[in-house]
Design an enzyme around this catalytic site. Structure first.
Site, short mmCIF file in Angstrom:
data_model
loop_
_atom_site.label_atom_id
_atom_site.label_comp_id
_atom_site.label_asym_id
_atom_site.label_seq_id
_atom_site.Cartn_x
_atom_site.Cartn_y
_atom_site.Cartn_z
N HIS A 29 89.23 51.12 107.53
CA HIS A 29 87.90 51.87 106.84
C HIS A 29 88.14 52.02 105.13
O HIS A 29 87.69 52.94 104.78
CB HIS A 29 87.69 53.41 107.25
CG HIS A 29 87.58 53.53 108.63
ND1 HIS A 29 86.53 53.45 109.54
CD2 HIS A 29 88.71 53.61 109.78
CE1 HIS A 29 86.72 53.41 110.90
NE2 HIS A 29 88.11 53.65 110.79
N SER B 80 86.54 37.52 78.89
CA SER B 80 85.06 37.93 78.54
C SER B 80 84.75 37.38 77.14
O SER B 80 85.55 37.35 76.25
CB SER B 80 85.16 39.34 78.74
OG SER B 80 84.06 39.81 78.04
N LYS C 187 89.63 41.76 78.60
CA LYS C 187 89.41 41.46 80.00
C LYS C 187 89.85 40.32 80.64
O LYS C 187 90.24 39.16 79.90
CB LYS C 187 87.88 41.17 80.32
CG LYS C 187 86.91 42.43 80.18
CD LYS C 187 87.03 43.40 81.44
CE LYS C 187 86.50 42.89 82.56
NZ LYS C 187 84.94 42.61 82.67
N GLU D 22 85.97 35.36 92.92
CA GLU D 22 84.65 35.76 93.08
C GLU D 22 83.87 34.63 93.41
O GLU D 22 82.79 34.85 93.86
CB GLU D 22 84.42 36.19 91.55
CG GLU D 22 85.00 37.55 91.13
CD GLU D 22 84.48 38.01 89.74
OE1 GLU D 22 85.24 37.70 88.91
OE2 GLU D 22 83.54 38.86 89.64
#
Ligand code: ARG
Length: 463
Positions: free
Chosen positions: A157, A278, A284, A291
């Site tokens: 969970h 970024s 970043k 992804e």
């Protein structure tokens, strides 16, 4: 405008818009090596059974070889009015080999021809995916083997549950990808069936030798029913189903890499060469590889659904709708290969942050089950032990402490069965190594699983 094989029957030229709409050459050109190999085998067979002479066959085969070289070199001119790769090659053969080219299509239809091409293409690509899966599995075993003492929180969970070895977690993916590979191997059996000789749908009146063609093209079997052979694409759907399941596994692994590389988790550091920055936020470092893999999953599912939907209402036998099988299939093949291959390159370069993982496994009562197990070993039924530890957890929460940070006196207030040796049961090492049930995370188990996987991979490499 090129002449059409069917011009005799028609009183008008095909409209330009129709040629553009029906043409598949923009994508089925990738089948050309298979189309040519299939045509060469077909010619050899026609000569063997006496439908054409050996000399004619030699002329055809030489011409097909020359066309193959043109295509390989990118010197072949494509034209929508020639519809598909089959007609392009046949038309060019007339220019290269002369009139004999008109005999190539004897005892054959584009319907069995395209079925052959797609099967040969998918056979090669399935083998490539199997090879990439083997490498991916080996890479995961390496990662597990190199980090056998790293402890991390195991989750259910998405809540910290019990400590596990990081290697155990990686070997779970090894198991998933092993099954994926088995699914591809299994579907290869059914891809690897030779359909040529089915002709348009009913077979042919010529005395062809289908087994000879199968032998030349390295197929172990020929299809048993001509209508089935030209009209089903279940072998492609099966490949896409296997590819979709494999993408589910890749996507889950990617999701973990994305989460683990956040500052919130900090469990892994991705290599700089496999991340991007970024354009606005200088600090970043983004996990774009996992992804994008996660994002590409939908294309493969889409391809499966496209083929299922394409086929579901088609009456027997060949229907032109089936031309729509290629783009989704090709896209899914490209996608699965790209996703497997980028993971094979990235995973060996991931840094595992063992201290962060260990700390995370030490906080959040991951030893509560082990405290209950301790009470059971002292004679308490498990349900009572569970309730007792539950109260201890509530107490510890109130104090802002972990169970193993409570004093023996505090612990004894929850059960008189608790002795000083309880603390030995609550360490990470004890919790890991007591889970010796088959398939459990004990260090010895995981070492055995890694050794067994090495054996399996070595066996696969031998065969
Ligand atoms: N381009 C066609 C396909 O991909 C080849 C078969 C065409 N057959 C036909 N009878 N028009 O399915």
């Amino acid at each position: 405008m090129a002449e059409k094989p069917w011009d005799g029957r028609f009183s008008e030229k095909t409209d330009k818009s129709v040629e553009a709409f029906t043409a598949s050459i923009a994508y089925d050109r990738r089948l050309y090596p298979y189309d040519i190999a299939g045509s060469i085998a077909h010619c050899r067979m026609l000569a063997k059974v006496g439908v054409i002479t050996d000399e004619e066959a030699n002329g055809l085969v030489a011409g097909l070889g020359a066309i193959k070289r043109e295509l390989d070199r990118g010197e072949f001119a494509f034209d929508d009015s020639l519809e598909d790769i089959h007609m392009h090659i046949e038309t060019r053969l007339l220019q290269v080999a002369g009139k004999v080219a008109q005999k190539l299509h004897t005892a054959r239809s584009r319907n069995d021809q395209v079925a052959l091409d797609v099967r040969m293409y998918l056979r090669d690509e399935t083998r490539r995916s199997i090879g990439l899966l083997q490498t991916l599995r080996a890479v995961l075993v390496d990662l597990a083997e190199g980090h056998q003492d790293v402890v991390m929180p195991g989750y259910t969970h998405a809540q910290r549950a019990q400590p596990v070895l990081f290697a155990h977690h990686m070997m779970a993916y090894y198991e998933m990808f092993t099954r994926d590979q088995a699914r591809f191997s299994d579907c290869l059996e059914r891809i690897n069936v030779m359909p040529l000789g089915s002709a348009a749908l009913a077979g042919t009146t010529y005395p062809i030798d289908r087994h000879h063609v199968a032998k030349l093209l390295d197929f172990p079997r020929v299809s048993a029913n001509s209508m089935d052979a030209v009209s089903d694409r279940d072998f492609a759907m099966e490949f896409l189903a296997a590819a979709s399941i494999c993408m589910v596994h890749l996507s889950r692994l990617s999701e973990e890499f994305v989460l683990w590389s956040t500052s919130e988790f900090g469990f892994v550091t991705l290599p700089d060469a496999f991340a991007t920055g970024s354009s606005i936020m200088p600090q970043k470092k983004n996990p774009d590889i996992p992804e994008i893999v996660r994002g590409k999953t939908g294309r493969v599912f889409g391809a499966l659904v496209a083929l299922l939907t394409l086929m579901k209402n088609l009456p027997m036998s060949y229907n032109r709708d089936m031309q729509e099988d290629k783009e989704p299939l090709f896209d899914a093949v490209d996608t699965i290969k790209a996703c497997l291959s980028i993971n094979v390159q990235m995973i060996p370069r991931i840094t595992v942050n063992r201290e962060t993982m260990r700390k995370a496994a030490s906080v959040g009562f991951l030893n509560a089950t082990d405290m209950a197990d301790y009470l059971v070993s002292q004679g308490l039924p498990f349900r009572q032990a569970h309730a007792c530890v539950g109260s201890a957890v509530a107490h510890a929460l109130g104090k802002g402490k972990e169970l193993d940070q409570l004093t023996l006196e505090e612990l004894k207030t929850f059960s008189p069965l608790i002795k000083a040796d309880i603390f030995d049961h609550l360490t990470l090492k004890a919790m890991i190594d007591r889970r010796q049930s088959p398939g459990g995370t004990a260090t010895q188990n995981v070492a055995r699983a890694i050794a067994a996987a090495r054996e399996v991979l070595a066996d696969e490499n031998r065969t």
